[in-house]
Write an enzyme that holds these catalytic residues in place. Structure first.
Site, mmCIF file in Angstrom:
data_model
loop_
_atom_site.group_PDB
_atom_site.id
_atom_site.type_symbol
_atom_site.label_atom_id
_atom_site.label_comp_id
_atom_site.label_asym_id
_atom_site.label_seq_id
_atom_site.Cartn_x
_atom_site.Cartn_y
_atom_site.Cartn_z
ATOM 1 N N TYR A 141 0.868 -1.190 0.000
ATOM 2 C CA TYR A 141 0.000 0.000 0.000
ATOM 3 C C TYR A 141 0.893 1.224 0.000
ATOM 4 O O TYR A 141 1.860 1.284 0.780
ATOM 5 C CB TYR A 141 -0.896 -0.016 1.237
ATOM 6 C CG TYR A 141 -1.748 1.224 1.413
ATOM 7 C CD1 TYR A 141 -1.488 2.144 2.435
ATOM 8 C CD2 TYR A 141 -2.835 1.487 0.570
ATOM 9 C CE1 TYR A 141 -2.282 3.271 2.596
ATOM 10 C CE2 TYR A 141 -3.626 2.617 0.738
ATOM 11 C CZ TYR A 141 -3.338 3.513 1.757
ATOM 12 O OH TYR A 141 -4.116 4.631 1.909
ATOM 13 N N ASP A 236 9.367 2.875 -1.226
ATOM 14 C CA ASP A 236 8.395 3.531 -0.354
ATOM 15 C C ASP A 236 8.795 3.204 1.097
ATOM 16 O O ASP A 236 8.446 2.140 1.608
ATOM 17 C CB ASP A 236 6.985 3.041 -0.671
ATOM 18 C CG ASP A 236 5.965 3.642 0.273
ATOM 19 O OD1 ASP A 236 4.759 3.471 0.034
ATOM 20 O OD2 ASP A 236 6.379 4.290 1.267
ATOM 21 N N LYS A 264 5.530 9.375 8.166
ATOM 22 C CA LYS A 264 5.412 8.797 9.514
ATOM 23 C C LYS A 264 6.516 9.290 10.472
ATOM 24 O O LYS A 264 6.457 10.430 10.942
ATOM 25 C CB LYS A 264 5.334 7.276 9.424
ATOM 26 C CG LYS A 264 4.051 6.796 8.706
ATOM 27 C CD LYS A 264 3.901 5.302 8.711
ATOM 28 C CE LYS A 264 2.824 4.851 7.746
ATOM 29 N NZ LYS A 264 1.470 4.802 8.342
HETATM 30 P P1 KE4 Z 1 -0.369 8.516 4.453
HETATM 31 O O1 KE4 Z 1 -0.962 9.216 3.229
HETATM 32 O O2 KE4 Z 1 -1.408 7.713 5.205
HETATM 33 O O3 KE4 Z 1 0.421 9.457 5.348
HETATM 34 O O4 KE4 Z 1 0.713 7.474 3.912
HETATM 35 C C1 KE4 Z 1 0.350 6.526 2.957
HETATM 36 C C2 KE4 Z 1 1.314 5.345 3.043
HETATM 37 C C3 KE4 Z 1 2.314 5.235 2.100
HETATM 38 N N1 KE4 Z 1 3.200 4.211 2.129
HETATM 39 C C4 KE4 Z 1 3.130 3.263 3.110
HETATM 40 C C5 KE4 Z 1 4.134 2.152 3.099
HETATM 41 C C6 KE4 Z 1 2.132 3.339 4.106
HETATM 42 O O5 KE4 Z 1 2.077 2.385 5.069
HETATM 43 C C7 KE4 Z 1 1.197 4.398 4.082
HETATM 44 C C8 KE4 Z 1 0.079 4.522 5.101
HETATM 45 N N2 KE4 Z 1 -0.011 3.470 6.044
HETATM 46 C C9 KE4 Z 1 -1.340 3.228 6.583
HETATM 47 C C10 KE4 Z 1 -1.342 1.965 7.441
HETATM 48 N N3 KE4 Z 1 -0.175 1.164 7.337
HETATM 49 C C11 KE4 Z 1 -1.836 4.415 7.341
HETATM 50 C C12 KE4 Z 1 -3.047 4.150 8.213
HETATM 51 C C13 KE4 Z 1 -4.303 4.702 7.591
HETATM 52 O O6 KE4 Z 1 -4.481 4.607 6.368
HETATM 53 O O7 KE4 Z 1 -5.114 5.235 8.387
#
Ligand code: KE4
Length: 424
Positions: A141, A236, A264
């Site tokens: 993801y 990523d 993060k």
């Molecule tokens: P954000 O747009 O949520 O800040 O990041 C997207 C993203 C991109 N790449 C990786 C590897 C990620 O894990 C994420 C977002 N992670 C999720 C859960 N693992 C965020 C939690 C959510 O969607 O509420």
């Protein structure tokens, strides 16, 4: 205010009562909770219940909640104003820390989320190479960008299908989705479409199908085939960046991507994402180059100082052996308790991120991850929650420890988990 009241009011004005779907607990059932306070390795919900926290806000809080240095810096900065919309010295300080800690990043652009980071990185790769196709891995993801919210089509080396309504198939068809850790599938798509592939984007350690490490040589294979075929390799590292080592997964595995996406931990809990790479590649980004990307709150000074304090702490203390050992204690403890109960499970762990899968098969990709008993996971999650332990409300996520988890907290968590398993 209590959990039920907060959630009921949220349902009136927020879709599903949340600002991000996973918070609605649909994957685990039961009533979602609202969190109102965090300190160190603990959080408190709106009913006043205390939890030892292994969610860590999905990864950012590697120093624990409300770290004194982060709170002090943010409190001081916010008094000078919250946002200016012109360059601020703190953006430069954080950029220098990123460049110092992640050597493949010679120049970096800050954005406000991981999604913006990966979206911009793919646009940069397409603009830089003049090619259209993107290769991603099933189960990885990268945020909710149309080109990356694409599911695997039928068959291995075929074009993607929209991962959700609202994405035109014309867009999904520009993304090729292959199984993680499957070198043969990657070779097949490059044999078929190599000259048209702009980039391969990968979570160097997958966190979003649960933790799935790269097979030995897999990342090096991706590095070699992309270089050979003229495609860019995007790591990523939104989860793994600054989490697995000072320089992230690329330092841990010794493989150098062309573009790195971060988020993060980078913001220490404030909204920060970033993408970066060599001076040559980043020179194509506006206004230095023609590839457009922008953001009102990009480089926001209050968010920047949270990131600066977080990265300084990680650079100076390098707490990675400590984090690794704490997570190993938790991994071995949980596995021992599940074995005692005769519950089949697999635990995948890399450093301070891990996932407990309720399956007997080795979990090496999304297909094997999906063999897990998610109904049992739901009961496991709720039982832990009722006993004061918070893990991610989904089988396909990663647990995290922070520098604020002392050994005594790990032991206390294991006692609470033992009690929870007794009720399962
Ligand atoms: P954000 O747009 O949520 O800040 O990041 C997207 C993203 C991109 N790449 C990786 C590897 C990620 O894990 C994420 C977002 N992670 C999720 C859960 N693992 C965020 C939690 C959510 O969607 O509420």
């Amino acid at each position: 205010m209590n959990n039920r009241k907060v959630i009921q009011e949220a349902l009136e004005v927020l879709p599903g009562g949340v600002n991000s779907p996973v918070r609605a607990f649909k994957a685990v059932g039961g009533e979602p909770i609202a969190l109102v306070k965090g300190r160190g390795c603990k959080v408190w919900d709106a009913d006043g219940n205390e939890y030892i926290d292994f969610l860590a806000s999905w990864g950012p809080l590697i120093l624990g909640h409300a770290h004194p240095k982060v709170v002090k810096a943010v409190s001081e900065e916010v008094r000078k104003g919250l946002s200016f919309g012109l360059t601020n010295p703190h953006e430069v300080r954080l950029a220098h820390l990123v460049v110092e800690m992640v050597p493949t990043v010679e120049k970096v652009r800050f954005v406000s989320s991981g999604t913006e980071a990966t979206m911009s990185a793919v646009r940069l790769a397409r603009g830089y190479t003049g090619r259209k196709l993107v290769v991603k891995f099933d189960g990885c993801y990268h945020g909710h960008y149309d080109s990356l919210l694409v599911s695997a089509g039928s068959g291995v080396a075929t074009f993607g299908i929209p991962g959700t309504p609202g994405i035109p198939e014309e867009i999904a068809k520009l993304t090729l989705v292959v199984p993680y850790n499957d070198e043969g599938a990657v070779k097949e798509v490059f044999d078929k479409y190599g000259e048209d592939i702009a980039c391969v984007i990968v979570e160097p350690v997958a966190g979003n199908m649960g933790v799935v490490p790269p097979k030995k040589g897999f990342l090096k294979f991706l590095r070699d085939i992309t270089r050979e075929k003229g495609a860019l390799l995007i790591f990523d590292e939104v989860i793994t960046g600054f989490r697995l080592s000072k320089g992230g997964a690329q330092e841990l595995y010794g493989v150098e991507p062309d573009i790195t996406c971060l988020g993060k931990v980078l913001g220490g809990g404030m909204p920060v994402g970033a993408y970066g790479g060599s001076r040559e590649i980043m020179s194509k980004v506006a206004p230095e180059g023609p590839i457009y990307q922008a953001g009102t709150l990009s480089g926001n000074p209050v968010a920047m100082v949270a990131g600066v304090e977080t990265l300084k702490e990680l650079r100076d203390k390098e707490p990675y052996e400590e984090l690794d050992s704490k997570m190993r204690t938790l991994e071995e403890g949980v596995s021992g308790l599940l074995k005692e109960k005769g519950i089949p499970h697999r635990i995948n762990r890399v450093g301070s991120m891990m996932t407990v899968f309720f399956t007997e098969s080795e979990v090496v990709d999304f297909e094997s991850a999906k063999s897990s008993d998610t109904e049992l996971f739901g009961r496991f999650f709720r039982s832990l929650l009722n006993n004061g332990v918070l893990i991610p409300p989904s089988q396909f996520e990663a647990w995290f420890v922070s520098t604020a988890h002392e050994e005594e907290h790990i032991q206390e968590a294991l006692e609470r988990i033992e009690k929870a398993l007794g009720e399962l």
